[in-house]
Design an enzyme around this catalytic site. Structure first.
Site, short mmCIF file in Angstrom:
data_model
loop_
_atom_site.label_atom_id
_atom_site.label_comp_id
_atom_site.label_asym_id
_atom_site.label_seq_id
_atom_site.Cartn_x
_atom_site.Cartn_y
_atom_site.Cartn_z
N ARG A 105 0.88 -1.19 0.00
CA ARG A 105 0.00 0.00 0.00
C ARG A 105 0.90 1.22 0.00
O ARG A 105 1.69 1.43 0.92
CB ARG A 105 -0.91 0.00 1.23
CG ARG A 105 -1.65 1.32 1.39
CD ARG A 105 -2.75 1.27 2.42
NE ARG A 105 -3.92 0.60 1.90
CZ ARG A 105 -5.16 0.80 2.35
NH1 ARG A 105 -5.39 1.64 3.33
NH2 ARG A 105 -6.18 0.15 1.82
N ASP A 216 -17.14 6.85 -1.57
CA ASP A 216 -15.83 6.76 -0.93
C ASP A 216 -15.58 8.13 -0.29
O ASP A 216 -16.29 9.10 -0.59
CB ASP A 216 -14.78 6.43 -2.01
CG ASP A 216 -13.36 6.27 -1.47
OD1 ASP A 216 -13.18 6.20 -0.24
OD2 ASP A 216 -12.42 6.22 -2.29
N1 CP Z 1 -11.39 0.15 2.47
C1 CP Z 1 -10.10 0.08 2.88
O1 CP Z 1 -9.18 -0.18 2.12
O2 CP Z 1 -9.94 0.29 4.22
P1 CP Z 1 -8.56 0.49 4.98
O3 CP Z 1 -7.98 1.80 4.51
O4 CP Z 1 -8.94 0.50 6.44
O5 CP Z 1 -7.64 -0.65 4.64
N1 NVA Z 2 -9.87 6.75 -1.75
C1 NVA Z 2 -9.53 6.36 -0.40
C2 NVA Z 2 -9.79 4.91 -0.17
C3 NVA Z 2 -9.61 4.47 1.26
C4 NVA Z 2 -9.80 3.01 1.43
C5 NVA Z 2 -8.09 6.72 -0.13
O1 NVA Z 2 -7.24 6.53 -1.01
O2 NVA Z 2 -7.78 7.16 0.97
#
Ligand code: CP
Ligand code: NVA
Length: 301
Positions: A105, A216
Site C-alpha cells: 500500500r 468513498d
Molecule cells: N477500504 C479500505 O481499504 O480500508 P482500509 O484503509 O482500512 O484498509
Molecule cells: N480513496 C480512499 C480509499 C480508502 C480506502 C483513499 O485513497 O484514501
C-alpha cells in the site's frame, strides 16, 4: 527456465477469466471458512509493506495469509530503509530473496510495478493513488451475493470520481460489462473512461434507477492539505435518502470505508444499511484469500 509469475497490480488490463477465477475461489473460501483444508501458502512468509494507514486491508490480509497457512510480516514503509531513500528496486531485490509474496500500500502505482518487476515474487496492489483493485473485487463479490450477476446492472459512484477506488471501478465495468455512472463536481471526474462509463455532475440524474449506490471518502490519503477546499467542493455529492428515493427499490448501498458521516454519506443511511456495508468489509478477507490463492497457482507456460 523460471516459472511464470502472477501479480495483482490493478484492474487495468486485467482479464475477466482471472476475475471470475478469483471470485469463485473467494466464494468457496467464504462458504467453507471453518472446514476448508486448502493451505496454498503453507511454509511461506508474505510481507505487507504499507506507507499509508489501513484497518480493513491490513487486518484482512494478515488474517487471510494465516488462514492460507502462511506467516504475515507487517512492515511499515516508513520504518524500512525505503523511508530513508533506499530505492524500491533494491528493497524489492532484498525482500524477493526472503519472502514469498508482497502486499503493498503506497502512493505511486509505479512503485508497486517496480517492486513486482525486481522482486520476482507475487505482488499485490493494496491501494495506490491510481487503483484499489482488492476493494473492488470484494465489492463485486458483495454485489453478486446480494443482487446476482453484475453484468448489465447500473452501478453509481458518487463523490470523488478522480480517486483510486473510482478508477478501479472504471476498469471493472469494462471487464464485467456493467454500466458505471460516475457523478462528481467539476474537476473530480475520472481521468480514465471506456464505453461502459458515463460521467456527470448531476447526482440526481446519476442516481435514477441505480442498482448500486456507492461512495468513498472526499479526502483520500495523501490529499489532507486539500481538506477544507474538498469539503466545500463536494457539498451536494452525498449519498442519502433523497438519492435513495430515485434509485431502484432493491438498491444496494455500499461504502468502501472508512466512512465520514454526513460528508460523503448521511449518518442515517449508513446506519440503516450497515448490514450490507459491513458484509462488504468482511468480504475483503474472502476476496483476498481468493487473490492470494490465485497468485500461488501460476499458469503452466
Ligand atoms: N477500504 C479500505 O481499504 O480500508 P482500509 O484503509 O482500512 O484498509
Ligand atoms: N480513496 C480512499 C480509499 C480508502 C480506502 C483513499 O485513497 O484514501
Amino acid at each position: 527456465m523460471s516459472s511464470p509469475l502472477r501479480h495483482f497490480l490493478g484492474l487495468k488490463n486485467f482479464e475477466e477469466k482471472a476475475v471470475r477465477e478469483i471470485l469463485s475461489l473467494a466464494a468457496r473460501y467464504k462458504a467453507e471458512r471453518e472446514s476448508i483444508s486448502w493451505r496454498p501458502l503453507a511454509g511461506q512468509t508474505w510481507a505487507l509493506i504499507f506507507t499509508k494507514s489501513s484497518t480493513r486491508t491490513r487486518v484482512s490480509f494478515e488474517v487471510g495469509i494465516r488462514e492460507l497457512g502462511g506467516n504475515a510480516l507487517f512492515l511499515n514503509g516508513n520504518d524500512l530503509q525505503l523511508g530513508r531513500g533506499e530505492p524500491i528496486k533494491d528493497t524489492a531485490r532484498v525482500l524477493g530473496r526472503m519472502v514469498h509474496g508482497a502486499i503493498i500500500r503506497t502512493f505511486a502505482q509505479s512503485d508497486v510495478e517496480t517492486f513486482a518487476e525486481f522482486s520476482r515474487i507475487p505482488t499485490v496492489n493494496a491501494l495506490t493513488d491510481d487503483e484499489h483493485p482488492c476493494q473492488i473485487l470484494a465489492d463485486i463479490l458483495t454485489i453478486e451475493e446480494k443482487l446476482g450477476p453484475i453484468a448489465g446492472r447500473k452501478v453509481v459512484f458518487i463523490g470523488d470520481c478522480a480517486c483510486n477506488v473510482a478508477r478501479s471501478w472504471v476498469y471493472a465495468a469494462e471487464i464485467l460489462k456493467f454500466n458505471l455512472v460516475l457523478a462528481g463536481p467539476e474537476g473530480y471526474l475520472s481521468p480514465v473512461t471506456n464505453s461502459y462509463v458515463t460521467q456527470t455532475h448531476d447526482v440526481k440524474e446519476a442516481a435514477r434507477d441505480a442498482d448500486v449506490l456507492y461512495t468513498d471518502v472526499w479526502v483520500s490519503m495523501g490529499m489532507e492539505a486539500e481538506k477544507a477546499q474538498r469539503l466545500a467542493t463536494f457539498q451536494g455529492y452525498q449519498i442519502n435518502h433523497d438519492l435513495l428515493a430515485l434509485a431502484k427499490k432493491h438498491v444496494l448501498v455500499l461504502h468502501c470505508l472508512p466512512a465520514y458521516r454526513d460528508q460523503e454519506i448521511s449518518e442515517k443511511l449508513l446506519e440503516e444499511r450497515a448490514q450490507d456495508i459491513f458484509d462488504q468489509a468482511e468480504n475483503r478477507l474472502h476476496a483476498q484469500k481468493g487473490i492470494m490463492h490465485w497468485l500461488s497457482e501460476p499458469p503452466v507456460e
